[in-house]
Each structure stands twice: as structure tokens, then as C-alpha cells.
Design an enzyme around this catalytic site. Structure first.
Site, mmCIF file in Angstrom:
data_model
loop_
_atom_site.group_PDB
_atom_site.id
_atom_site.type_symbol
_atom_site.label_atom_id
_atom_site.label_comp_id
_atom_site.label_asym_id
_atom_site.label_seq_id
_atom_site.Cartn_x
_atom_site.Cartn_y
_atom_site.Cartn_z
ATOM 1 N N SER A 1 0.842 -1.196 0.000
ATOM 2 C CA SER A 1 0.000 0.000 0.000
ATOM 3 C C SER A 1 0.881 1.252 0.000
ATOM 4 C CB SER A 1 -0.941 -0.073 1.192
ATOM 5 O OG SER A 1 -2.011 0.807 1.046
ATOM 6 N N ASP B 1 -9.581 -4.611 -5.824
ATOM 7 C CA ASP B 1 -9.113 -3.600 -4.879
ATOM 8 C C ASP B 1 -10.009 -2.372 -4.986
ATOM 9 O OD1 ASP B 1 -7.648 -1.660 -3.421
ATOM 10 O OD2 ASP B 1 -5.746 -2.628 -3.960
ATOM 11 N N HIS C 1 -7.531 -5.253 -1.372
ATOM 12 C CA HIS C 1 -6.333 -4.456 -1.118
ATOM 13 C C HIS C 1 -5.408 -5.062 -0.063
ATOM 14 C CE1 HIS C 1 -4.169 -0.599 -1.230
ATOM 15 N NE2 HIS C 1 -4.073 -0.667 0.070
#
Lengths: 435, 459
Positions: B268, B360, B395
């Protein structure tokens, strides 16, 4: 540091296992065809160091898989997945007569497994390994509880599996060394049996009064186990090694109170004064102390003290009266007790009495007296002091390491199957016949 | 999928009464048995690393008996997580989770590890929870139990239980707190003489310092530094950049690290830092980088916090789903459309692995990966890139068998506002992605950090 072989990767899976579980030792990223030594090092509770090692050659991908590849030489040779454990022996220069036994079974046995450049046989302490990992070997599975037992004057420890139960029960007895030996009971609890390890030679009672316990002590242990809310009253067995066998047979056959579902007798004999107290049974072999022999290394051989197997029925537990299945384990190279001769005689007696369908004998060539849980290092002889005796003697137990280790592995598997069948097995097959 | 459900529904109406009859018989048998002995439940191995599989076996049941296998875990935050599967024993009275099919529960089908990855908070729990282990020196304890029957299994006491320990740290792994040259974090060192290849490990925002992945990487042979980088306010982007370079050098100069075998693993926001460092640093040269849930959005000259402030100005454009969970994906897609906002990933010269989920909902990570591929292709460096894009994954791509979190509570860094962020992913697909990607990440790291030949773009 030899940089040619940097980044050799060593892994052991699982890195945390039970004592009877196998592991896979893998070396990767070595130079193809390179000679490597894989070594195990363990420091036991008394501070002594034990080691085992094997010499290997990496294949064309730079890999060594101990489960598939042979060790060319070392403390073990050939394809031996668990050789790094069962061939552990005291490092050179150690005191003679050592035996590895874990006292605190709530912590794991830690073994460092390392890989070294070349085929090394000694001086490992001065070498820097290419890679090393730490492996934990546990006697207790997660969730198993250890409960000290002092009720009724007992010196014992109960190991309970996790869960509501109720669980079949086991009374676990070791031999003349005395003390509370817990590791086998802990491991058996990890397999679903509520197991009580019992100290019957150096119990609090004996230490305080100087007197030996008798039948009532074991009957109390049985009752305490039976009455535990998580124990199955009608499914209790007994497992004994060496002198523990003598007690097991005595209780199985003669006790009015103890009703066993099964009995496991390891490295034992049925030779005992039938009407004797526990103390008398213990002292019985010493009547023939003159028959003690010595090996060329001056190790004490006791097996002749109870030979020949008596013909007098008052000197043998009447196995013809046994009403529960009996698993008998024999090391054919037992130098301490006449277990092979006893097993033969037990077989004859039970055949005559008509209850030999209850008997299973597992006889292992070249195995010695101390048939322990798998991968326990083989002890051919050790410094031993029977409880109550003033001195230690170097006692010859017998066995050849490779065959003895195979015997331990096979015996354990078969003990677990035997206990599972007789303690967990269904007694009412008709209940399920319509499904 | 719809067809399958119809068939199942029809079958259910036929088999249900039979099953009920069977269940009643089994209850009778089982209650008779509990006076005798219970079934035997075993989990092998009972102690394992979190990325290792286990075998759950039930024996000594009546044959053809419906049972439910259940897992229960109490987290460090004292929330209860559970998973369960409905099974039927075979003619020998055995249920093997590795071999048999689950007919319902939090997972179905043949799923050896379903009791872990399909865990979710027990009914009645707080909303938006996420399961993460903070203290990795102790194992995660999972209680596995077997109950009679399927429906209403929770109302019955278990027939048998077993405890599994799931560890992030292998025996011998060392944990060291680092507070050096202004850099903070935790270092995990594998057992053995070393030296070892190493990794700078960075998580994303909103989580605090997470150490478990570094602990696991050390258990797999890498010195791994879990860097704490969101705790302070940096004076400028340059100062912040130096923080990361210093962190990298602390690892590189560590006595147990092989200096030219240090990589970066970021997820991330951490993946953005990985891109940034690798693209722009003149003093550090990672041997390879892994970017999970790839993000290359970094307006030039901004600190991370400033960048986040810019991002938050777009929150009013955020899409909220039917559960009022906030998704940043669509406005983020607009933001990254402007290349001047992004790290110039075309400058990167080392092997890269990008791992992303196609579902995601937090960040357009797959589009980011496409863009990275395009830029590298322009520079003739596409051979450096490996991309993994998993359909149905979200995600939060975590180590294998971790439960899936489609949406969780998140505290907006600047405003301290609490929202529920939509991460995306569908549990089964997401869990498969976690399992597959971890293996591939380890294999990628082994190739580039352990094996001798080095792959460099300028060769």
C-alpha cells in the site's frame, strides 16, 4: 568466512514438533555437488552437549533433502530422515555413561541444526556453520494440562488432553531409577489419553517414612484416575517399562480393585514372587546377585539374575489369569533383564491357559532394554543408581543404535494403535450396523 | 454459480429429511458415546508457522455422522473470531478436513485451511474489525473443536477440542528494537551465523507499526526491518526521504546483513515508498523490490502526510457502497491519471514484483501496475517486472491463511476521523490470492536475494 558458499539456506519443517513427529531437513542453494555436513547440537538439562551429524553431497540443483538423500557417513548413514535426532550422542570428551532424559516437559527440547562446509567429523565448536536453525521438540501438545497429584499420598502427575473428554486413562510406570518420570505420559496425553505418571520408589511417602509403597498405592492411583470427571471410568490401561512391567502384571492379574482394559509391558519380566509385596518383588533378583556378569568394558549385565525362568508357579505372575489384552515389547539384545526368555515363557503359559488371544509380542532384534519414545537417543549403557541403592553402577542396557532406534519408532506406533483400539475402540459394533 | 445454487437447493430439499434422520441417529449414538469415549480430534502439526498448512482429522465418530468443525480465536483486542464447516464422516467414522468437502459454514468445498482463512468476527461483534497480531513473540492460539450435527451446532458442547499454535516467529529468531540515527522500527534476525540477505519492510497507513510480516520473513531466512515511518512530522520531503535512506543503510550496514543483498518489500503506502526510494535515491540500491497493492502516487516535493492531506481533499468524491463503506478507488484513479503526481517508476533498474488484487476498492493498484509496465517497456526494461494480479482479491493482501477483511475501521491520519474503508475482495478468491502470492513472493526473494547471479538492467 568462506564466501564461495554464502547464502546456503537450511530449513527444518516443522520447526516446532512433538517428540514423535518427523521433520524434513532441507538444504538449498548450495554449490551443486558440494560436500556438506549437517549437524545437530543439543544441550540437555544437566548441561551436557549432544551431537549428531551426517555427510552429504548436494545434488545438481544445490539441494540436500535429508528424507531422500543418503548420509555417506557420520553418526548415522544412509537415508535417515530423523537420524539427526536418534543418533545424538555426547560430544567427544564428555563424561561416560550419560543418558538423555527430560525432566521439565513443559519446555521444549531445543536442537540447533547447522550445515557446514565439507565433511567434518570433529571440532565443530571451532567452525562457523554456513547456516543454522533452531528446532523445538515438545513432549506436550498445546492445550495439554499437567496436574500434580498428591491425593491419597501419591507422588504423581496427571496429563490431561484438551477438551471436554471424557478420555481413556493410563497409568504410566518407569523402572528402578525411581523419581517422577513424566515425558512418556505427557506425550501419551498429546495423543488423547489422560495419563498419570507415578513415582512409586522415591515418593514423598517413602522419603518421609523410609518404607516402600505397596499394592494400595497403585490402587489409589487407579481410583484417583477413575474418579476424575474427565476420565472414562471403564477404560483405563497401564503401561510399564522394566520394573514398571512387574507392577503392571501384578496389578492386572491380582488386584481386586484395578480392572484394566489393556496393559503394555516394555522390557519386562513376569518373574516375581506371586505373594510378594512390591518390596519383595524388587529385592527378588538380588538373591542371585552372584550371577552378575561384566562386559569387557566393565559394564554390569544383570540379565542372568532372573534366569533360568523358574518352573515354580509361585515365582511367576500367573499370566494365564489375565483378562485384558497385553502388548509385550522385547528388545532381543536386552542385557539388563531376561525379557526375551520371559516373553517366550509368557507365551507358553497363556497358550496353556487358553488366553493367548490376548497376547501380542513385539520382539526387536538388536534392540536393548530402554525402549523409549521415538528418536530418543539410544543409550547402550549408562551410570545408573537403582532407587534406594547407595552407588551408581555402569549398567549395560544393550542394543545396537540403528536397530534400537528403528525399534523405538515402530514400537511407539504400535503402542499407540494398541491403546487406541483397546481404549478408544468401539465395544458395541452392532450399534452402527444399520448405517 | 447460479446453476450450482439451484441444484444444491433442490438436492437440499430431498436430502434434508434424510439428513435430519441421520442427525438424530447420530445424536443418539454420540450421546451414548459420550458416556463412553468421545471422537478423537487431531491437528497436525499442532505448532506451526502461520504460512504452514495443518491437517485436521476427526476419528472415532459413528459412520455417516454429520458434524461441524469449528475454529475459535480470541484476538489481542479481545474479539472472538470463528470459522466452521459442516462435514459428514465416512464409513470408518473419519472426517479429514484436507480430503473431505465442507457442505456449508464459513467455507465450502475441499479446504484444508478453511478453518483459518474464512474466520470472521462472531455474530454480535463490533463492526469493521481487523485481525492483526501485535505481539509476535507469542503464538496465535486457535481452538479447533468438533460438534455434533450441522444446524444449531453452537448450542451443543463440543465433542472434542484441540489447540493449534500459529507462530510468526520460528524458534531462534531474534527481535531487536531499533532506535538509531533517528530511525525507529523493529529488526528481526533469523537464527544461524549469518550473514543474511535483508529486507526493508513497510506497511501502509492507518495501522501503526506491524511487525508480523517481518517476523515471518526472518523465519524464512531474511533479516527484516519493520520500519516505523508514520509517527513523526517531517520538515520536508527531503528530510523524509533521508529517513528512508538512513533506514535502508542501517540494515545494509548491520553486521549480520550481506550489504549487496538488501531488498524492499512495501504494501500500500509502503509500496509507494519502495518505488520512490528505488527510483530516486542515489545512495541506496535495493537488489529487488516487492510492491503489494501497488501505489505510485506521490506529488513531488510533498511529505507523506502532506500527500495525504492532498488526498483527503478528494474524499468528498469518494464512493460509498450500500453499507456506507468508503472507497477511494475512483477518485484515486483520476489522481494517478496525471503522471506528474506519480513516482517516475521508469527510472527503476532492479527486479520488481507487483502483487495486486483486481477487486481492490481502495486504490487502483492494477492500473498502477499497468502503468509501471508501460513505463518500463518504454525504457526497454520490462524484463525487470513480474506482475501478479488476482481476480477477486482486495487491497489487504496478507500472509497466507489470514482472514480476509473486505472493509475495516480506519482512522484518517490527519483528522482522526473514523470511517469504514472498503478494501474489496471476495473471501475465497482473496484467500487463494494470499496463499499463492506469498509462495511467489518468497520464491522471487529467494531468486534475487539468495541465489548468486544478480539480475541487473545494465548487464
Amino acid at each position: 568466512m568462506d564466501r564461495k558458499q554464502c547464502c546456503v539456506k537450511l530449513s527444518v519443517q516443522p520447526s516446532r514438533g512433538l517428540m514423535d513427529e518427523k521433520f524434513i531437513v532441507l538444504v538449498q542453494n548450495a554449490l551443486p555437488g558440494s560436500q556438506l555436513t549437517i549437524r545437530a547440537l543439543h544441550q540437555c538439562e544437566d548441561g551436557h552437549s549432544w551431537e549428531a551429524f551426517g555427510h552429504y553431497t548436494a545434488d545438481t540443483t544445490g539441494t540436500i533433502n535429508v528424507s531422500e538423500d543418503p548420509s555417506i557417513r557420520g553418526t548415522y548413514s544412509g537415508v535417515e530422515q530423523m537420524g539427526l535426532l536418534w543418533s545424538l550422542r555426547p560430544i567427544p570428551g564428555s563424561k561416560p555413561g550419560l543418558r538423555m532424559r527430560k525432566k521439565n516437559i513443559q519446555t521444549p527440547m531445543e536442537v540447533t541444526i547447522s550445515v557446514y562446509q565439507g565433511h567434518q567429523t570433529e571440532g565443530f565448536a571451532d567452525l562457523v556453520p554456513l547456516s543454522g536453525v533452531v528446532v523445538e521438540r515438545w513432549y506436550m501438545a498445546p492445550g495439554v494440562r499437567r496436574i500434580p497429584v498428591t491425593e491419597g499420598g501419591l507422588t504423581a502427575a496427571l496429563f490431561l488432553p484438551l477438551g471436554p473428554g471424557p478420555f481413556p486413562g493410563l497409568l504410566d510406570l518407569y523402572g528402578l531409577g525411581g523419581e517422577l518420570v513424566e515425558y512418556r505420559a505427557a506425550l501419551l496425553a498429546s495423543h488423547g489419553f489422560a495419563s498419570m505418571a507415578i513415582d512409586y520408589l522415591t515418593s514423598k511417602f517413602t522419603i518421609e517414612t523410609g518404607k516402600m509403597v505397596d499394592r494400595q498405592y497403585f490402587e489409589t492411583a487407579y481410583r484417583v484416575l477413575q474418579q476424575h470427571p474427565q476420565v472414562c471410568k471403564s477404560r483405563i490401561a497401564m503401561i510399564g517399562l522394566s520394573f514398571g512391567t512387574s507392577i503392571t502384571l501384578k496389578m492386572a492379574i491380582y488386584s481386586e480393585i484395578i480392572k484394566l482394559s489393556a496393559a503394555v509391558c516394555i522390557s519386562g519380566t513376569h518373574v516375581q514372587p506371586v505373594d510378594g509385596s512390591v518390596e519383595e518383588i524388587l529385592r527378588f533378583p538380588y538373591k542371585n546377585v552372584g550371577k552378575t556378569r561384566f562386559s569387557e568394558k566393565d559394564e554390569v549385565i544383570c540379565r542372568d539374575l532372573m534366569l533360568p525362568i523358574p518352573t515354580d508357579p509361585s515365582l511367576k505372575a500367573d499370566v494365564g489369569r489375565l483378562q485384558c489384552p497385553l502388548l509385550l515389547l522385547v528388545g532381543e539384545d536386552d542385557q539388563n533383564w531376561p525379557t526375551q526368555e520371559s516373553a517366550l515363557n509368557i507365551k507358553e503359559m497363556m497358550a496353556q491357559a487358553g488366553n493367548s488371544h490376548l497376547l501380542t509380542v513385539l520382539s526387536y532384534p538388536n534392540a536393548g532394554h530402554l525402549i523409549e519414545p521415538p528418536y530418543t537417543p539410544h543409550t547402550r549403557s549408562s551410570n545408573f543408581r537403582p532407587a534406594g541403592m547407595p552407588e551408581k553402577v555402569m549398567c549395560l542396557w544393550g542394543g545396537q543404535t540403528v536397530e534400537h532406534s528403528r525399534a523405538q519408532e515402530d514400537a511407539w506406533k504400535k503402542i499407540l494403535v494398541f491403546l487406541r483400539e483397546n481404549l478408544y475402540g468401539d465395544r458395541n459394533p452392532t450399534l452402527f450396523s444399520h448405517l | 454459480m447460479r446453476g450450482f445454487r439451484f441444484i444444491r437447493g433442490t438436492m437440499w430439499s430431498v436430502t434434508r429429511p434424510l439428513l435430519q434422520e441421520c442427525t438424530l441417529t447420530c445424536y443418539r449414538l454420540l450421546s451414548a458415546m459420550t458416556q463412553a469415549v468421545p471422537p478423537i480430534l487431531s491437528v497436525t502439526p499442532s505448532r506451526a508457522l502461520v504460512d504452514e498448512k495443518f491437517q485436521v482429522l476427526v476419528e472415532n465418530l459413528p459412520p455417516g455422522c454429520p458434524v461441524t468443525l469449528c475454529s475459535l480465536h480470541r484476538s489481542e483486542d479481545k474479539d472472538d473470531w470463528e470459522a466452521y464447516g459442516h462435514y459428514v464422516s465416512d464409513h470408518r467414522g473419519v472426517v479429514s478436513v484436507s480430503e473431505d468437502l465442507s457442505f456449508g459454514g464459513t467455507y465450502t468445498g475441499k479446504e484444508p485451511m478453511g478453518l483459518l482463512w474464512s474466520m470472521r468476527p462472531v455474530p454480535g461483534s463490533r463492526k469493521g474489525l481487523r485481525l492483526r497480531k501485535i505481539n509476535v513473540c507469542t503464538p496465535m492460539l486457535v481452538n479447533i473443536s468438533v460438534h455434533s450435527g450441522h444446524e444449531g451446532f453452537r448450542d451443543r458442547t463440543p465433542l472434542a477440542s484441540a489447540l493449534a499454535e500459529r507462530w510468526y516467529m520460528a524458534p531462534g529468531v531474534k527481535r531487536i528494537d531499533i532506535n538509531k540515527q533517528g530511525v525507529q522500527g523493529t529488526l528481526y534476525i533469523p537464527p544461524g551465523p549469518g550473514p543474511f540477505p535483508a529486507l526493508l519492510d513497510m506497511w501502509g497507513g492507518g495501522a501503526g507499526l506491524l511487525e508480523y510480516r517481518s517476523a515471518l520473513l526472518a523465519s524464512r531466512g531474511y533479516v527484516s526491518f519493520s520500519l516505523d515511518y508514520l509517527w513523526s512530522e517531517y520538515l520536508s520531503a527531503d528530510v523524509e526521504f533521508k529517513y528512508f535512506e538512513t533506514a535502508f543503510n542501517i540494515i545494509r550496514n548491520h553486521s549480520q546483513v550481506i550489504p549487496d543483498r538488501v531488498g524492499i518489500l512495501g504494501s500500500s503506502l509502503g509500496s509507494m515508498v519502495a518505488f520512490d526510494l528505488t527510483a530516486y535515491s542515489t545512495i541506496i540500491k535495493p537488489r529487488c523490490i516487492v510492491c503489494i497493492s501497488s501505489n505510485h502516487y506521490h506529488p513531488p516535493g510533498t511529505t507523506l502526510k502532506a500527500g495525504f492531506k492532498i488526498l483527503s481533499k478528494h474524499f468528498h468524491k469518494a464512493h460509498f457502497d450500500e453499507n456506507n463503506h468508503m472507497s477511494w478507488r475512483s477518485f484515486a484513479l483520476d489522481l494517478i491519471a496525471d503522471p506528474s503526481n506519480n513516482v517516475e517508476v521508469g527510472r527503476i533498474n532492479c527486479p520488481m514484483l507487483l502483487v495486486n488484487g483486481c477487486d481492490d476498492q481502495n486504490w487502483p493498484t492494477v492500473e498502477t501496475a499497468e502503468e509501471v509496465a508501460r513505463l518500463l517497456r518504454e525504457g526497454g526494461k520490462e524484463h525487470l517486472l513480474s506482475r501478479l494480479a488476482y481476480p477477486g482479491a482486495g487491497h489487504l493482501i496478507e500472509p497466507p491463511f489470514s482472514p480476509h477483511f473486505r472493509a475495516t475501521k480506519f482512522i484518517i491520519l490527519n483528522s482522526k476521523e473514523k470511517v469504514i474503508l472498503l478494501w474489496g475482495g471476495h473471501t475465497k478468491a482473496h484467500s487463494d490470492a494470499q496463499e499463492d502470492s506469498w509462495r511467489k513472493i518468497l520464491s522471487f526473494l529467494q531468486l534475487h536475494l539468495y541465489h548468486s547471479p544478480s539480475v541487473k538492467a545494465n548487464l
